[in-house]
Each structure stands twice: as C-alpha cells, then as structure tokens.
Design a protein around this motif. Sequence first.
Motif, PDB file in Angstrom:
ATOM      1  N   UNK A 108       0.655  -0.968  -0.262  1.00 27.24           N
ATOM      2  CA  UNK A 108       0.031   0.151   0.517  1.00 27.24           C
ATOM      3  C   UNK A 108       0.871   1.100   0.102  1.00 27.24           C
ATOM      4  N   UNK A 109       1.814   0.850   0.541  1.00 26.98           N
ATOM      5  CA  UNK A 109       2.767   2.303   0.484  1.00 26.98           C
ATOM      6  C   UNK A 109       2.905   2.815  -0.367  1.00 26.98           C
ATOM      7  N   UNK A 110       3.515   1.962  -0.719  1.00 25.76           N
ATOM      8  CA  UNK A 110       4.869   1.280  -2.293  1.00 25.76           C
ATOM      9  C   UNK A 110       4.440   2.145  -2.960  1.00 25.76           C
ATOM     10  N   UNK A 111       2.941   1.751  -3.178  1.00 22.77           N
ATOM     11  CA  UNK A 111       2.375   2.386  -4.032  1.00 22.77           C
ATOM     12  C   UNK A 111       1.750   4.111  -4.185  1.00 22.77           C
ATOM     13  N   UNK A 112       1.672   4.493  -3.453  1.00 20.59           N
ATOM     14  CA  UNK A 112       1.323   6.343  -3.093  1.00 20.59           C
ATOM     15  C   UNK A 112       3.194   6.718  -2.963  1.00 20.59           C
TER      16      UNK A 112
END
Length: 464
Positions: A108-112
């Motif tokens: 999730x954080x890598x997409x952001x």
Amino acid sequence: MTVSEPTILFNDHLSSADRKKLTRVILRLAVPIFIGGGINAFVGFMTRIFISELGEVTYNSVNLCLMVFYTIILVVVAISIGTTTLVAQNWGGNQKDRAGEILKQSLIHSLLLGFLISLFGLLTRRALFQLLGMDEEMTAIGSQFLFWVYLGLPFFCPGFFMAAALRGAGDTRTPMIAGLVMSAFSLVLSYGLILGKLGMPKLEAVGAAIAINASFLVFTVLQAVAIFFNRTVLNVSAKSWRFDYRTGASIMKIGLPSAGEWSVIRIGFVVYVTLVGYYGHETLAGFFTGIAILSLTHSLTQGIQIAATTLVGQAVGAKDFSKAESIFRLTALIGFVIMAVCALVFAVAADTAVLSRMFPKLNASSIEYARDFILLICLVMPLMGSSFAVGGGLRGAGSTKAPLYAAAVGVYGGRIGFAFLVYYLFQPSVYVIWCSMFPDLIIRLLIMLIQVKSGKWKAVKIKL
C-alpha cells in the motif's frame, strides 16, 4: 551477552564446523541474488553497449539519466529495507502472520511512494539537466528518456517491496526467478527498440526507457502471482487491506535513513559527474564506461548486503546477539574476498583492445580513459565488499543512521570535498579527481565499524 556490550570486531569464537555452517547459510541467501542480479547487471551493461551505437552525446545523456533512474530505484530499495528488517525480525521471532501483514502495508505504501516520486520527477526532469549545466542536446534527449521512465514508476515500485519481504523471510529464490525473466525481456526489448532490430521501431533513447518500464513491470507481476497464489513461504491474506500508518511509520523509520544514505551517495555522485564533465565528452564517456563495467559487480555486493540484513535481523529478532556478531564478521570477510577476486579479474581484462570491441563507436581516447578508471576502481573493490556487508548488517539490526552518517561524511568530505578542492586549487589531471574514491570508501567503512564495535546496534528498539 548483554545488550549494548561492545563487539569484538576480529576475534570470532566460532568452531570450524559452525563457521562453515554459517558460511553456507550466508551463501544460500546471497547466491540467488548473485545470479539474478548478475544477469540483470549484464543486461544493463549490454543496454549501454546498444546505446553507445548512437554516438557519444546520446551515450553520455542516457548514462546520466540511468544514474538518476538508478538513484530513484536505490532510494525505493533502501526504503524497502524497512520491510526486509521488520519481516526478518518477525520471522526470526516466529510471528509469521505479522510478517504477512507487514508485506500488505508495504505494498500500500509503495504505491503511494511511486506516485509521489513520479509526479515530482515529471515536473523537474528538464530543470535537473539545466542545473547540472548540460547542453541543450543532452537536455532534450535526457528529459524525453526520463518522461517515459517516470510514467511507469508507480506500476513497478511495489515489486521491490515484494522482493524485500520475501528476502526478509529467507526466500531469495522467487525474486531471483522473477529477475531472470525480467532480464530476458529487457535484453530483447532494449536491442529491438534502441536499434530498430527484431522488427521493432528504432526509438533510440525512448526505446531504452520503454524497455526498462516493461521489464520491471514483468518483475512485479511475477512476484505478485507467486505471493497471492501461495507459491512462497510468505502468505498474504486477501482480507483487510486497510491503511495502517503505524506499520508504515515503522517501515519508514528504518527505511528512510537508508534512503537518505543512498540519496546522499547518488546525488553526490551526480555532482561528482559534473566535475568529471569539465574534462570533456571523451573523459566523461570513459568514466561512464568504467562505471558500466563496475555495475557487473553490483549483484555481488547486493547479495552479501541483503544476506547480512536478513540474517542479522533474524538473529536480533531471536535475541541471539552472539550469532549476529558472527554474521557481521563473516559477511564482511566474504564480501572482501569476493570483490578482491573480481578486482584481479577486471585488472587483467582491462585491455583497450577488448574495450574497443565492446564499445566500437567510442573513440580511442574514451577507451583509454575507461581502462585507466577501471584499474583505479580495482584498488578499492575489496573495501566496497566489506562496506556493503557491514552496512547491511547494521540495517538488519535497525541501526540505519550510522550508514547514513558514514555515507554523508565519506561522499561529501572524502570524495566531493577533496575532488573540488584540488580541482580549484591545482586543476590537476582527471586521474587525481578519480582518486578521491579512496578517502570516501575508507571513511565510510571506518565510521560503520566504530558503530558495530560500540555494540549500540543491539539496543535499537523498533515499534511495530
């Protein structure tokens, strides 16, 4: 052994049998990275050869772009070290379900993260070249290349976090296989799209960017399939994909100093390139060719570094600090020996006739500069091996600030400070400028060894 007790750097009490066993464990983790990363490095090397067919200006421009691109990738990979460390420590503490949840939050954080970097890059790509003082032709070629790379970044950024989580759980085989397939795609597409071969359009620099995007996307998709179809040791539930800022903060707390370290190194390196560029296109082309040769060893240092991160992290998670110390010593020794062997091979193979056959479109002066730069690099390669191992071990323990400080002092004091000072005082030959790599590597390694010896890495607390 008590927490924070000083570490004895060079005296290991392991028996011969235990040392051999631990060596096998280290190599079991590192060898798949050697293979996968080595093939990927070879493909990157071949891509540079394809690009050299387009002339020195395009060659220098795309190489500068690749430095920017790999700086971004290294930052992303460095942040993902937070994932490796948390997964490794939970795995070592037998909390495997929690390790799977950490992977979820990492994705999730890598997409952001990917979207933020992409947006910033698209807005600043031309200004970067202008800031570095590059001419209009190099700026036009480079900004077009970076445009296509930044468009693809958000879609393959999660792949690095998947690989980080799998390695933290001890699975280096799955990322290796995905990397091998990625390399095959990259080689075929680079050859076809850069030079207009295999029935593909000749897109030159843009073709190289598209090949990079497509190959990294393949790397991401293959790992995703393996993870979500339960073909790996790390299981991820399809339920509960809510954003958890606390886990994200823990990942960033470990990863951001590592990202800062690599940003310091790579940004400093880009600044350093501008100084080398003062000596002309031929010198710069020779420098980039030497860097292309050196890139063939990156998988070796990366393999030892990731093995150290994983194993130290697991040992710290299990509160086995004596084993963690042994891992520090052994990975540093293995890194030194492997890179010393590579240095001998490169020193023997650094012949102008060989380099001319590899890069036929570069002129004789560029080839001679490349040979001389490679010989200088060979002198510091063993220190690189130990430095990456020690830095990886510190990150596995969660002590990520020491490598950052070491990089800042080494790069900006030892390398850039020395190089610019002697340039403005004496205007020496470029060989003196290149010798600034020696104080850089020595300073970095010494600062990290001081941190290891202090034992403070044993007391680092990570909130989950």
